[in-house]
Scaffold this motif. Structure first.
Motif, PDB file in Angstrom:
ATOM      1  N   LEU A 143       0.824  -1.208   0.000  1.00  0.00           N
ATOM      2  CA  LEU A 143       0.000   0.000   0.000  1.00  0.00           C
ATOM      3  C   LEU A 143       0.858   1.259   0.000  1.00  0.00           C
ATOM      4  CD1 LEU A 143      -2.664   1.539   0.264  1.00  0.00           C
ATOM      5  CD2 LEU A 143      -2.533   1.184   2.737  1.00  0.00           C
ATOM      6  N   LEU A 144       1.848   1.291   0.849  1.00  0.00           N
ATOM      7  CA  LEU A 144       2.680   2.481   0.944  1.00  0.00           C
ATOM      8  C   LEU A 144       3.571   2.635  -0.281  1.00  0.00           C
ATOM      9  CD1 LEU A 144       3.498   2.208   4.733  1.00  0.00           C
ATOM     10  CD2 LEU A 144       1.955   3.815   3.647  1.00  0.00           C
ATOM     11  N   SER A 145       3.902   1.535  -0.936  1.00  0.00           N
ATOM     12  CA  SER A 145       4.648   1.630  -2.196  1.00  0.00           C
ATOM     13  C   SER A 145       3.794   2.296  -3.274  1.00  0.00           C
ATOM     14  CB  SER A 145       5.085   0.237  -2.660  1.00  0.00           C
ATOM     15  OG  SER A 145       6.001  -0.331  -1.756  1.00  0.00           O
ATOM     16  N   ILE A 146       2.497   1.967  -3.303  1.00  0.00           N
ATOM     17  CA  ILE A 146       1.587   2.613  -4.258  1.00  0.00           C
ATOM     18  C   ILE A 146       1.511   4.111  -3.995  1.00  0.00           C
ATOM     19  CG2 ILE A 146      -0.834   2.787  -4.971  1.00  0.00           C
ATOM     20  CD1 ILE A 146      -1.079  -0.211  -4.490  1.00  0.00           C
ATOM     21  N   LEU A 147       1.412   4.480  -2.743  1.00  0.00           N
ATOM     22  CA  LEU A 147       1.334   5.906  -2.401  1.00  0.00           C
ATOM     23  C   LEU A 147       2.635   6.622  -2.737  1.00  0.00           C
ATOM     24  CD1 LEU A 147      -0.507   5.766   1.048  1.00  0.00           C
ATOM     25  CD2 LEU A 147      -1.466   6.198  -1.215  1.00  0.00           C
ATOM     26  N   ARG A 148       3.769   5.952  -2.550  1.00  0.00           N
ATOM     27  CA  ARG A 148       5.053   6.569  -2.888  1.00  0.00           C
ATOM     28  C   ARG A 148       5.135   6.832  -4.392  1.00  0.00           C
ATOM     29  NH1 ARG A 148       7.904   2.997  -0.939  1.00  0.00           N
ATOM     30  NH2 ARG A 148       8.326   3.917   1.093  1.00  0.00           N
ATOM     31  N   GLN A 149       4.711   5.863  -5.195  1.00  0.00           N
ATOM     32  CA  GLN A 149       4.740   6.036  -6.646  1.00  0.00           C
ATOM     33  C   GLN A 149       3.789   7.140  -7.082  1.00  0.00           C
ATOM     34  OE1 GLN A 149       3.857   2.166  -8.230  1.00  0.00           O
ATOM     35  NE2 GLN A 149       5.728   1.229  -7.415  1.00  0.00           N
ATOM     36  N   ALA A 150       2.604   7.178  -6.467  1.00  0.00           N
ATOM     37  CA  ALA A 150       1.637   8.221  -6.820  1.00  0.00           C
ATOM     38  C   ALA A 150       2.171   9.599  -6.448  1.00  0.00           C
ATOM     39  CB  ALA A 150       0.305   7.959  -6.112  1.00  0.00           C
ATOM     40  N   TYR A 151       2.819   9.701  -5.320  1.00  0.00           N
ATOM     41  CA  TYR A 151       3.376  10.996  -4.893  1.00  0.00           C
ATOM     42  C   TYR A 151       4.457  11.471  -5.856  1.00  0.00           C
ATOM     43  CZ  TYR A 151       5.445  14.557  -1.887  1.00  0.00           C
ATOM     44  OH  TYR A 151       5.934  15.746  -1.394  1.00  0.00           O
ATOM     45  N   GLN A 152       5.302  10.544  -6.320  1.00  0.00           N
ATOM     46  CA  GLN A 152       6.397  10.923  -7.211  1.00  0.00           C
ATOM     47  C   GLN A 152       5.919  11.254  -8.622  1.00  0.00           C
ATOM     48  OE1 GLN A 152       8.920   7.482  -6.857  1.00  0.00           O
ATOM     49  NE2 GLN A 152       9.905   8.209  -4.971  1.00  0.00           N
ATOM     50  N   THR A 154       2.627  12.326  -9.573  1.00  0.00           N
ATOM     51  CA  THR A 154       1.574  13.321  -9.756  1.00  0.00           C
ATOM     52  C   THR A 154       2.114  14.746  -9.671  1.00  0.00           C
ATOM     53  OG1 THR A 154      -0.565  14.107  -8.949  1.00  0.00           O
ATOM     54  CG2 THR A 154       0.994  13.364  -7.304  1.00  0.00           C
ATOM     55  N   PRO A 155       1.649  15.644 -10.545  1.00  0.00           N
ATOM     56  CA  PRO A 155       2.061  17.042 -10.444  1.00  0.00           C
ATOM     57  C   PRO A 155       1.143  17.870  -9.544  1.00  0.00           C
ATOM     58  CG  PRO A 155       0.838  16.704 -12.478  1.00  0.00           C
ATOM     59  CD  PRO A 155       0.894  15.364 -11.779  1.00  0.00           C
ATOM     60  N   SER A 156       0.034  17.275  -9.084  1.00  0.00           N
ATOM     61  CA  SER A 156      -0.957  18.018  -8.312  1.00  0.00           C
ATOM     62  C   SER A 156      -0.502  18.209  -6.868  1.00  0.00           C
ATOM     63  CB  SER A 156      -2.294  17.278  -8.343  1.00  0.00           C
ATOM     64  OG  SER A 156      -3.204  17.858  -7.436  1.00  0.00           O
ATOM     65  N   GLN A 157      -0.470  19.451  -6.419  1.00  0.00           N
ATOM     66  CA  GLN A 157      -0.092  19.733  -5.047  1.00  0.00           C
ATOM     67  C   GLN A 157      -1.142  19.238  -4.066  1.00  0.00           C
ATOM     68  OE1 GLN A 157       2.812  20.789  -4.159  1.00  0.00           O
ATOM     69  NE2 GLN A 157       2.373  20.834  -1.964  1.00  0.00           N
ATOM     70  N   ASN A 158      -2.420  19.293  -4.458  1.00  0.00           N
ATOM     71  CA  ASN A 158      -3.487  18.815  -3.573  1.00  0.00           C
ATOM     72  C   ASN A 158      -3.362  17.316  -3.305  1.00  0.00           C
ATOM     73  OD1 ASN A 158      -4.672  21.333  -3.314  1.00  0.00           O
ATOM     74  ND2 ASN A 158      -6.039  21.037  -5.064  1.00  0.00           N
ATOM     75  N   VAL A 159      -3.040  16.564  -4.360  1.00  0.00           N
ATOM     76  CA  VAL A 159      -2.874  15.123  -4.197  1.00  0.00           C
ATOM     77  C   VAL A 159      -1.700  14.835  -3.265  1.00  0.00           C
ATOM     78  CG1 VAL A 159      -2.368  12.955  -5.378  1.00  0.00           C
ATOM     79  CG2 VAL A 159      -3.906  14.619  -6.430  1.00  0.00           C
ATOM     80  N   ARG A 160      -0.612  15.551  -3.472  1.00  0.00           N
ATOM     81  CA  ARG A 160       0.567  15.340  -2.621  1.00  0.00           C
ATOM     82  C   ARG A 160       0.260  15.676  -1.165  1.00  0.00           C
ATOM     83  NH1 ARG A 160       6.310  16.775  -5.331  1.00  0.00           N
ATOM     84  NH2 ARG A 160       6.139  15.440  -7.170  1.00  0.00           N
ATOM     85  N   GLU A 161      -0.449  16.758  -0.936  1.00  0.00           N
ATOM     86  CA  GLU A 161      -0.792  17.132   0.435  1.00  0.00           C
ATOM     87  C   GLU A 161      -1.704  16.088   1.069  1.00  0.00           C
ATOM     88  OE1 GLU A 161      -2.435  21.022   0.306  1.00  0.00           O
ATOM     89  OE2 GLU A 161      -0.505  22.026  -0.066  1.00  0.00           O
ATOM     90  N   ASP A 280      -7.435   9.145 -11.034  1.00  0.00           N
ATOM     91  CA  ASP A 280      -7.439   7.719 -11.362  1.00  0.00           C
ATOM     92  C   ASP A 280      -6.340   6.957 -10.644  1.00  0.00           C
ATOM     93  OD1 ASP A 280      -9.528   8.258 -13.064  1.00  0.00           O
ATOM     94  OD2 ASP A 280      -8.242   8.495 -14.830  1.00  0.00           O
ATOM     95  N   ALA A 281      -5.208   7.627 -10.353  1.00  0.00           N
ATOM     96  CA  ALA A 281      -4.066   6.924  -9.772  1.00  0.00           C
ATOM     97  C   ALA A 281      -4.406   6.304  -8.424  1.00  0.00           C
ATOM     98  CB  ALA A 281      -2.881   7.874  -9.628  1.00  0.00           C
TER      99      ALA A 281
END
Length: 481
Positions: A143-152, A154-161, A280-281
Motif C-alpha cells: 500500500l505504501l509503495s503505491i502511495l510513494r509512486q503516486a506521490y512521485q 503526480t504534479p498536483s499539489q493537492n494530491v501530494r498534500e 485515477d491513480a
C-alpha cells in the motif's frame, strides 16, 4: 487558557531551564560578530539578524542560521559524539560490571543477554542487518509503495498534500505505543517539579490515564487528557507562571497529546478515504474496506520487524538503566553520548536511514554505524547525462578492534557496485590485495564491482560528502518556517 506551548520568549535571566544567561552587553568596537550593521545606503532588517547566508557555509561557520534549522542540524551532526568509540567504551564497562560481585541477579542476567547478542557469525550478522533495515523502514509494504509512486508521479499539489496528511496520521498511528509511553513517563515526572498541592491531584488524574492507556482505550484516554489533565495544567501555568522544568515538560506533553489524537484509527481511515477521490491513480483504493486497510497497516514488514527487533529493545533498556546511574558514572557518561548521537540523527527529517551495528565476530569486536539512502540520484549515466533515481547509497563508519577506524562507501544500481574503503596504514599498505578480495566477494554474490578502491584515510568522511543532495537541500525538509 494559559500558553502551554510556551511560544512567547522567556524573560531575560529568568529561563527556568538555564539561569546562567548573562544580560546583553554593549558591542565592542570592530566586533566582527555583529550582524546587520546599519548601512545608510539601504533598508536593513529591524531585528539585527541576517538571513543572507550561503547554504554551503553551514558546516564551516558557527553562526546560527535563522532561515534553516536543517543547516543548523548539519552543524550539530558534525559535532555529534563518535558513536563507535562510545559504544566500545560502554560495552567494555558492561563486560567489567557483569563479573563484579554484588550486582543484582536480574541486572547481571539482562546485561549478559545483551552482550551475548553481540556474538554473531556470518548468517547471524546477515539476519541482524536485515532486521535492522526492516525495523527502520516505517513506510514499507504494498500500500505504501503505491502511495510513494503516486506521490512521485503526480504534479498536483493537492494530491501530494493528501498523501502526506495520510502518512503523517499513519506515522502517529504506528507510534501509538511509543507515544503512550511518553505520556505516562512525562506525567510521572511532572509532579516532581510542581508544588505538592498541585502534584498530588495530577498523580490521581495520571493513574486513571494509565489504566486507559494500558487497556488501549484511546477514546477514554483522550477524554481524560482533553477534559481534565490539560485544563488542570493550563490552570497551573496560569496561576503560577512557572517558567522552569515543569513548563518544558508540559510543552512536551502537549506535543504528545496532539500526536496521540492524530493517530486515531478513525482519523486514519478518513484520511485514507479522502485520497481515493484524487484522480485515477488512487481511485482503486476504494476497493479496500476498513478491516483490510487496517490489516495492511498493522501487519506490514515494518511492524513485524519492529516486534522482532530485540536488540533495539535491549539497548534501550541498557541505556535507561545506565542513565539512571545503575551502572556507575563511566557507563552513564558513555550511554549519554550514544543517546545524544542517536537523537541528533533523528531530530529532523532526512531522506536517510541511520542505524548502529555493534558485534563480536570471532575474537574481534566491531562497532559500526551506517546511513543509507535507498533513492539516491546517479550523478551521470554512461552518456554523460544526469541520471535519475534507483541507486542505493551507503556510508559505513567502523571501528574494528586491532585495526582502527574505517570509512566505507557503497553505491549499487542494477547489479553494479561502486565501493571505496578508507582506513589506516594497515589497510592502505595492502590496498591492492584488499581490492581484489572485495571484487571476488562481490562476484560471488552476483554483483559487478564496477569500481573498487582502497586508500589511506585522510579525514573522516562527512555525511554531506557522500550524500551531496542532502547538503544542497534538494530532498530534505527545511523545518524552519
Amino acid at each position: 487558557m494559559a500558553n502551554l506551548m510556551g511560544v512567547t520568549n522567556p524573560a531575560p535571566v529568568y529561563d527556568g531551564n538555564n539561569n546562567t544567561h548573562a544580560l546583553p552587553t554593549a558591542p565592542k568596537p570592530n566586533d566582527t560578530t555583529i550582524q546587520n550593521i546599519p548601512d545608510p545606503t539601504r533598508v536593513g532588517r529591524a531585528d539585527a539578524r541576517t538571513d543572507q547566508k550561503n547554504a554551503g557555509d553551514a558546516l564551516e561557520s558557527q553562526v546560527l542560521r535563522y532561515d534553516s534549522n536543517l543547516q543548523f542540524f548539519l552543524q550539530a551532526l558534525r559535532e555529534a559524539p563518535d558513536v563507535q568509540a562510545e559504544l566500545a567504551r560502554a560495552i567494555t564497562w558492561l563486560k567489567g560490571l557483569v563479573v563484579m560481585p554484588g550486582l543484582t541477579q536480574g541486572v547481571a542476567e539482562e546485561m549478559s543477554q545483551f552482550l551475548e547478542m553481540l556474538h554473531l557469525d556470518a548468517d547471524g550478522f546477515k539476519q541482524f542487518f536485515l532486521d535492522q533495515m526492516a525495523a527502520g523502514n516505517r513506510f514499507s509494504g504494498p500500500l505504501l509503495s503505491i502511495l510513494r509512486q503516486a506521490y512521485q508521479s503526480t504534479p498536483s499539489q493537492n494530491v501530494r498534500e493528501g498523501i502526506l496528511s495520510f502518512l503523517k496520521r499513519y506515522s502517529d498511528f504506528s507510534s501509538t505505543g511509543h507515544i503512550a509511553g511518553n505520556l505516562s513517563r512525562i506525567l510521572r515526572q511532572l509532579p516532581e517539579y510542581m508544588p505538592k498541592s498541585w502534584g498530588g491531584k495530577l498523580l490521581e488524574l495520571s493513574a486513571g490515564l494509565e489504566n486507559s492507556l494500558q487497556a488501549g482505550d484511546r477514546a477514554g484516554a483522550l477524554k481524560l487528557l482533553q477534559g481534565q489533565i490539560v485544563p488542570y495544567l493550563a490552570s497551573y501555568v496560569e496561576r503560577t507562571h512557572d517558567l522552569g522544568t515543569a513548563r518544558g515538560l508540559i510543552r512536551l506533553l502537549m506535543l504528545n497529546v496532539a500526536r496521540y489524537e492524530n493517530g486515531s484509527e478513525g482519523g486514519l481511515i478518513a484520511a485514507f478515504r479522502q485520497m481515493s477521490g484524487y484522480g485515477d491513480a488512487l481511485s482503486g483504493l476504494n476497493q479496500l474496506d476498513d478491516d483490510a486497510l487496517m490489516k495492511l497497516l498493522r501487519e506490514n514488514s515494518f511492524t513485524q520487524a519492529a516486534r522482532a527487533d530485540v536488540f533495539a529493545e535491549k539497548l534501550s533498556s541498557m541505556a535507561s538503566k545506565a542513565l539512571r546511574g545503575e551502572f556507575g558514572a563511566e557507563a552513564r557518561e558513555a550511554f549519554q553520548e550514544i543517546v545524544r548521537a542517536i537523537l541528533i540523527n533523528e531530530s529532523v527529517f532526512m531522506p536517510l536511514r541511520h542505524s548502529i551495528l555493534p558485534l563480536e565476530w570471532g575474537d574481534r569486536m566491531m562497532y559500526s554505524e551506517f546511513w543509507v539512502d535507498p533513492d539516491a540520484e546517479e550523478d551521470r549515466d554512461q552518456g554523460g547525462k544526469p541520471g535519475g533515481g534507483g541507486k542505493i547509497q551507503f556510508l559505513f563508519k567502523l571501528d574494528i578492534q586491532g585495526l582502527g577506524f574505517l570509512d566505507m562507501t557503497l553505491a549499487a544500481r542494477e547489479g553494479q557496485v561502486d565501493l571505496a574503503v578508507f582506513g589506516p596504514d594497515a589497510v592502505a599498505d595492502h590496498q591492492d590485495q584488499i581490492a581484489r578480495d572485495l571484487k571476488e566477494i562481490l562476484s560471488d554474490h552476483g554483483l559487478d564491482g564496477r569500481s573498487v578502491r582502497v586508500a589511506k584515510s585522510q579525514h573522516p568522511l562527512a555525511i554531506t560528502e557522500v550524500f551531496p543532495d542532502l547538503f544542497e537541500g534538494k530532498r530534505s525538509v527545511n523545518v524552519k518556517i
